[in-house]
Design an enzyme around this catalytic site. Sequence first.
Site, PDB file in Angstrom:
ATOM      1  N   SER A   1     -72.759  27.173 -22.410  1.00 26.44           N
ATOM      2  CA  SER A   1     -71.612  27.070 -23.425  1.00 26.44           C
ATOM      3  C   SER A   1     -70.727  28.145 -23.733  1.00 26.44           C
ATOM      4  CB  SER A   1     -72.545  26.476 -24.514  1.00 26.44           C
ATOM      5  OG  SER A   1     -71.774  26.457 -25.597  1.00 26.44           O
TER       6      SER A   1
ATOM      7  N   LYS B   1     -64.792  17.177 -20.398  1.00 23.91           N
ATOM      8  CA  LYS B   1     -66.087  16.546 -21.047  1.00 23.91           C
ATOM      9  C   LYS B   1     -65.647  15.927 -22.458  1.00 23.91           C
ATOM     10  CE  LYS B   1     -70.561  18.171 -22.843  1.00 23.91           C
ATOM     11  NZ  LYS B   1     -70.521  17.929 -24.253  1.00 23.91           N
TER      12      LYS B   1
ATOM     13  N   THR C   1     -64.267  21.123 -22.745  1.00 26.76           N
ATOM     14  CA  THR C   1     -64.900  20.182 -23.809  1.00 26.76           C
ATOM     15  C   THR C   1     -63.597  19.687 -24.659  1.00 26.76           C
ATOM     16  OG1 THR C   1     -66.920  20.963 -23.946  1.00 26.76           O
ATOM     17  CG2 THR C   1     -66.474  19.679 -25.617  1.00 26.76           C
TER      18      THR C   1
ATOM     19  N   TYR D   1     -64.664  25.988 -24.880  1.00 25.98           N
ATOM     20  CA  TYR D   1     -64.079  25.536 -26.170  1.00 25.98           C
ATOM     21  C   TYR D   1     -62.618  26.334 -26.157  1.00 25.98           C
ATOM     22  CZ  TYR D   1     -67.733  23.170 -27.975  1.00 25.98           C
ATOM     23  OH  TYR D   1     -68.981  22.089 -28.211  1.00 25.98           O
TER      24      TYR D   1
ATOM     25  N   HIS E   1     -70.414  13.618 -27.209  1.00 20.22           N
ATOM     26  CA  HIS E   1     -71.077  14.788 -27.579  1.00 20.22           C
ATOM     27  C   HIS E   1     -72.407  14.503 -28.142  1.00 20.22           C
ATOM     28  CE1 HIS E   1     -69.273  19.133 -28.263  1.00 20.22           C
ATOM     29  NE2 HIS E   1     -70.117  19.183 -28.808  1.00 20.22           N
TER      30      HIS E   1
HETATM   31  C1  FNR Z   1     -74.400  20.346 -27.920  1.00 15.53           C
HETATM   32  N1  FNR Z   1     -73.319  19.991 -27.139  1.00 15.53           N
HETATM   33  C2  FNR Z   1     -72.417  20.606 -26.607  1.00 15.53           C
HETATM   34  N2  FNR Z   1     -71.441  20.451 -25.712  1.00 15.53           N
HETATM   35  C3  FNR Z   1     -70.221  21.239 -25.748  1.00 15.53           C
HETATM   36  O1  FNR Z   1     -69.537  21.050 -24.643  1.00 15.53           O
HETATM   37  N3  FNR Z   1     -70.389  22.867 -25.977  1.00 15.53           N
HETATM   38  C4  FNR Z   1     -71.637  23.068 -26.653  1.00 15.53           C
HETATM   39  O2  FNR Z   1     -71.567  24.318 -27.284  1.00 15.53           O
HETATM   40  C5  FNR Z   1     -72.595  22.117 -27.127  1.00 15.53           C
HETATM   41  N4  FNR Z   1     -73.438  22.523 -28.057  1.00 15.53           N
HETATM   42  C6  FNR Z   1     -74.393  21.360 -28.366  1.00 15.53           C
HETATM   43  C7  FNR Z   1     -75.425  21.807 -29.109  1.00 15.53           C
HETATM   44  C8  FNR Z   1     -76.875  21.032 -29.421  1.00 15.53           C
HETATM   45  C9  FNR Z   1     -77.607  21.431 -30.130  1.00 15.53           C
HETATM   46  C10 FNR Z   1     -76.565  19.689 -28.894  1.00 15.53           C
HETATM   47  C11 FNR Z   1     -77.626  18.727 -28.839  1.00 15.53           C
HETATM   48  C12 FNR Z   1     -75.491  19.352 -28.100  1.00 15.53           C
HETATM   49  C13 FNR Z   1     -73.126  18.531 -26.553  1.00 15.53           C
HETATM   50  C14 FNR Z   1     -73.977  18.478 -25.131  1.00 15.53           C
HETATM   51  O3  FNR Z   1     -73.294  19.188 -23.919  1.00 15.53           O
HETATM   52  C15 FNR Z   1     -74.110  17.046 -24.683  1.00 15.53           C
HETATM   53  O4  FNR Z   1     -72.892  16.425 -24.588  1.00 15.53           O
HETATM   54  C16 FNR Z   1     -75.075  16.371 -25.278  1.00 15.53           C
HETATM   55  O5  FNR Z   1     -76.185  17.224 -25.718  1.00 15.53           O
HETATM   56  C17 FNR Z   1     -75.695  15.066 -24.719  1.00 15.53           C
HETATM   57  O6  FNR Z   1     -76.449  14.436 -25.619  1.00 15.53           O
HETATM   58  P1  FNR Z   1     -78.181  14.325 -25.489  1.00 15.53           P
HETATM   59  O7  FNR Z   1     -78.503  14.610 -24.013  1.00 15.53           O
HETATM   60  O8  FNR Z   1     -78.474  15.542 -26.311  1.00 15.53           O
HETATM   61  O9  FNR Z   1     -78.412  13.098 -25.945  1.00 15.53           O
END
Ligand code: FNR
Length: 388
Positions: A107, A252, A156, A130, A276
């Site tokens: 990330s 994404k 994203t 981002y 997300h």
């Molecule tokens: C995320 N997600 C996320 N996505 C992204 O593009 N950049 C990021 O920095 C983050 N940070 C983030 C932190 C936390 C704690 C979570 C739980 C999620 C979203 C992540 O990439 C993904 O889309 C989801 O986590 C998918 O869902 P599940 O597998 O957690 O249910």
Amino acid sequence: MPVITNIEDLKRIYERRAPRMFYDYAESGSWTEKTFRENTSDFEDIYLRQRVAVDMTGRSTASQMIGEDVAMPVALAPVGLTGMQCADGEIKAARAAEKFGVPFTLSTMSICSIEDVAEHTTKPFWFQVYTLKDEDFMRRLFERARAAGCSAIVITVDLQVLGQRHKDLKNGLSAPPKLTPKSIANMMTKVQWGLGMLGTKRRFFGNIVGHAHGVKDASSLSSWTAEAFDQSLDWAQIAKFKEMWGGKMIIKGIIDVEDAKMAAKVGADAIIVSNHGGRQLDGALSSIRALPAIMDAVGDQVEVHLDSGIRSGQDVLKALALGAKGTYIGRAFVYGLGAMGEAGVTKALEVIHKELDISMALCGRRRIDELDRSILMIPENFEGRWQS
Ligand code: FNR
């Protein structure tokens, strides 16, 4: 140590070992958390067709995502602040993924920097982007990802503004954590976590601090996001990023058919059907419910991946059978990491692999490319009938 047989087991250990602030950060959705809950429960509405007396020998879950060989089509999703769940978390997760043979996505909001992760791994990883207002920072971010040997970027597109997660605001989520009587009292009970954190220098946003200009306070996620993220991001900008990067690009955060068409048009190598993890627009459809229509619309034009709600290999199987070429796990690997560091991420991958392999076999299939909708029983109203 209890016997770990599923992702829920890892979550229970994680809850005990991680500071509450970071557990809550992972285990939240936005507002009422309806979408967060449905991401998982909607998988349960799909049934699997059991088939018998099919030769099960010589099975394999190996396949490809964006042309890269994978031991199973399950990548680690980009998760911000992973290095707060466990010291050096991104490095540990990347190593576990590398050894297992699945992609790791770093990330932008990681604690360990791009350079740090590259230094501690041997295979290329993917970098999630981002969009910040600081154009110079963005240009250098691409250069840094290129120099680190990243084989794809994941843009994203569903977080120009942050969805409100109540607990983060109430906990005063920050990295490193702000020292308040409440946070100190809680952290004092997390001995292993604390020792790890004392033993590492990596406690800040490694890709941001020292790289982005004009940001007053990067530690508080919500105020920093509001200040630094570029709310003007649009398809023209995404096309520009593709040109700037010049390599493989995954988009994404697609949950709508019209957006999927735009992403295909802009020339993405893959799209991730994702809300997300239910952290952005509460009330949006779950990813698995959104997938069939998106497959029908763009499945022949662009590789389609899915995340949000995957907690088992059976969830992976269902997404693949609906046409996704790849999936991602976010929380499922975070639970493992927070529970047991690198070994916990490996455990999460092993659990999911085993569930995928056995379920695939019991559906009478031996290879990922043999999976299709005919192994599923999908309720007639699964996609919903909405007024036009
Ligand atoms: C995320 N997600 C996320 N996505 C992204 O593009 N950049 C990021 O920095 C983050 N940070 C983030 C932190 C936390 C704690 C979570 C739980 C999620 C979203 C992540 O990439 C993904 O889309 C989801 O986590 C998918 O869902 P599940 O597998 O957690 O249910």
